[in-house]
Motif scaffolding. Structure first.
Motif, PDB file in Angstrom:
ATOM      1  N   SER A  46       0.828  -1.210   0.000  1.00 48.03           N
ATOM      2  CA  SER A  46       0.000   0.000   0.000  1.00 48.03           C
ATOM      3  C   SER A  46       0.859   1.256   0.000  1.00 48.03           C
ATOM      4  CB  SER A  46      -0.934  -0.001   1.217  1.00 48.03           C
ATOM      5  OG  SER A  46      -1.770  -1.131   1.225  1.00 48.03           O
ATOM      6  N   THR A  47       1.941   1.240   0.776  1.00 47.68           N
ATOM      7  CA  THR A  47       2.838   2.395   0.821  1.00 47.68           C
ATOM      8  C   THR A  47       3.489   2.626  -0.536  1.00 47.68           C
ATOM      9  OG1 THR A  47       3.286   1.962   3.158  1.00 47.68           O
ATOM     10  CG2 THR A  47       4.834   3.385   1.984  1.00 47.68           C
ATOM     11  N   PHE A  48       3.895   1.538  -1.198  1.00 46.23           N
ATOM     12  CA  PHE A  48       4.521   1.662  -2.516  1.00 46.23           C
ATOM     13  C   PHE A  48       3.533   2.239  -3.538  1.00 46.23           C
ATOM     14  CE2 PHE A  48       5.581  -0.245  -6.680  1.00 46.23           C
ATOM     15  CZ  PHE A  48       6.826   0.340  -6.865  1.00 46.23           C
ATOM     16  N   ILE A  49       2.292   1.743  -3.522  1.00 44.31           N
ATOM     17  CA  ILE A  49       1.274   2.266  -4.444  1.00 44.31           C
ATOM     18  C   ILE A  49       0.983   3.732  -4.135  1.00 44.31           C
ATOM     19  CG2 ILE A  49      -1.113   2.032  -5.220  1.00 44.31           C
ATOM     20  CD1 ILE A  49      -0.917  -0.955  -4.559  1.00 44.31           C
ATOM     21  N   THR A  50       0.910   4.055  -2.846  1.00 43.00           N
ATOM     22  CA  THR A  50       0.665   5.448  -2.445  1.00 43.00           C
ATOM     23  C   THR A  50       1.786   6.358  -2.929  1.00 43.00           C
ATOM     24  OG1 THR A  50      -0.456   4.618  -0.475  1.00 43.00           O
ATOM     25  CG2 THR A  50       0.142   6.944  -0.486  1.00 43.00           C
ATOM     26  N   LEU A  51       3.029   5.867  -2.871  1.00 40.14           N
ATOM     27  CA  LEU A  51       4.162   6.659  -3.349  1.00 40.14           C
ATOM     28  C   LEU A  51       4.080   6.873  -4.858  1.00 40.14           C
ATOM     29  CD1 LEU A  51       6.884   8.025  -2.814  1.00 40.14           C
ATOM     30  CD2 LEU A  51       7.976   5.791  -3.085  1.00 40.14           C
TER      31      LEU A  51
END
Length: 307
Positions: free
Chosen positions: A99-104
């Motif tokens: 999720s953090t990677f997609i958010t970035l």
């Protein structure tokens, strides 16, 4: 006033400023953590509260010393023996990391566009990023149920365009959890990243262009490295709460969605096993705090070397 008295006064003022945040952390972080840790060393019981304290200060220091000698890590051993718990930790870290990677990937272009926009537009764009916080977090998550369910707005729109023949099953899957986390925590990544990109000296990019550097190469060689503090801060602000998230996986996820927040809720409220749930919370906190402390120490060492 003498110089010694002036220095002493400044020293006291400095210590006073430092003491305030430490006192805040002591009251609202360390003290609750010690209470939870104490409960994690207790035994479950059918009582109010539902546990037998391993040691109790009210019984005096002698009983306290005897209790220290009888401390048991039984609840922590239980967490290692039951696969449900370590699978919940692994699944939570994995879902939070993805999720953090997609958010970035989504947040970086937004923050970059905001930083590159005319200064007159920036306050409006910033307000649009903050605007979702004006609505309750729970209401926003519930809204995604209406969007993602089989007869929801998304499936109706796709079927109206003729892109699909039957509704997509998105709700009650991990995909819905990813969507909910990315949507809910996107502002937490955009804001610190925008703050870093806004401070970027545009003359550096102009110099690179004058030296024949292509725009895409200047972006990777200059913009991305200088924005790393904002990237790291934003990723931490997304990853840390996402690991312990409960509302989003509970409302948007299915029965196969395994996250430590849901496991902690079941142990605490359904099973009423406070000692085990406290042990789960302590380990979760250590999983989040230890990497942050190590990272900060590494950053401090790098800063000292660069001085």
């Amino acid at each position: 006033m003498s110089k010694a008295a002036s220095k002493s006064k400044r020293g006291l003022g400095g210590w006073g400023l430092i003491a305030v945040p430490y006192f805040w952390l002591l009251i609202f972080f360390l003290a609750p953590f010690l209470i939870v840790f104490k409960i994690s060393l207790s035994q479950v019981a059918i009582a109010i509260p539902p546990y037998f304290p391993t040691f109790d200060l009210a019984e005096g220091w002698q009983a306290f010393r005897e209790g220290l000698g009888e401390l048991s890590l039984e609840n922590y051993v239980w967490l290692t023996e039951d696969a449900l718990y370590w699978k919940s930790y692994v699944s939570s870290v994995y879902i939070a990391a993805v999720s953090t990677f997609i958010t970035l990937l989504i947040g970086y272009p937004i923050a970059y566009g905001m930083a590159r926009s005319p200064e007159a537009w920036r306050p409006t764009l910033l307000m649009l990023v903050i605007l979702p916080f004006w609505t309750s977090f729970l209401i926003r998550v519930y809204a995604w149920i209406g969007i993602l369910k089989n007869e929801g707005l998304l499936n109706q729109f796709l079927m109206m365009l003729g892109l699909i023949d039957e509704p997509l099953v998105i709700l009650n899957t991990n995909v819905a959890v990813y969507i909910g986390i990315v949507y809910s925590y996107l502002p937490f990544l955009v804001l610190p990243l925008y703050a870093s990109l806004e401070k970027l000296d545009g003359s550096l990019l102009e110099a690179a262009e004058d030296l024949g550097c292509p725009p895409w190469k200047a972006f990777w060689k200059i913009t991305v490295p200088l924005s790393l503090p904002g990237v790291i801060a934003g990723c931490f602000l997304v990853f840390i709460p996402a690991v312990g998230e409960f509302v989003i996986p509970d409302l948007l996820g299915g029965s196969e969605t395994l996250m430590i927040g849901k496991t902690l809720w079941v142990e605490f409220f359904n099973n009423r096993d406070w000692p085990v749930s406290s042990a789960v919370a302590v380990i979760l906190l250590l999983i989040l705090v230890i990497p942050i402390v190590l990272f900060q120490n590494q950053q401090q060492k790098m800063a000292e070397k660069n001085q």
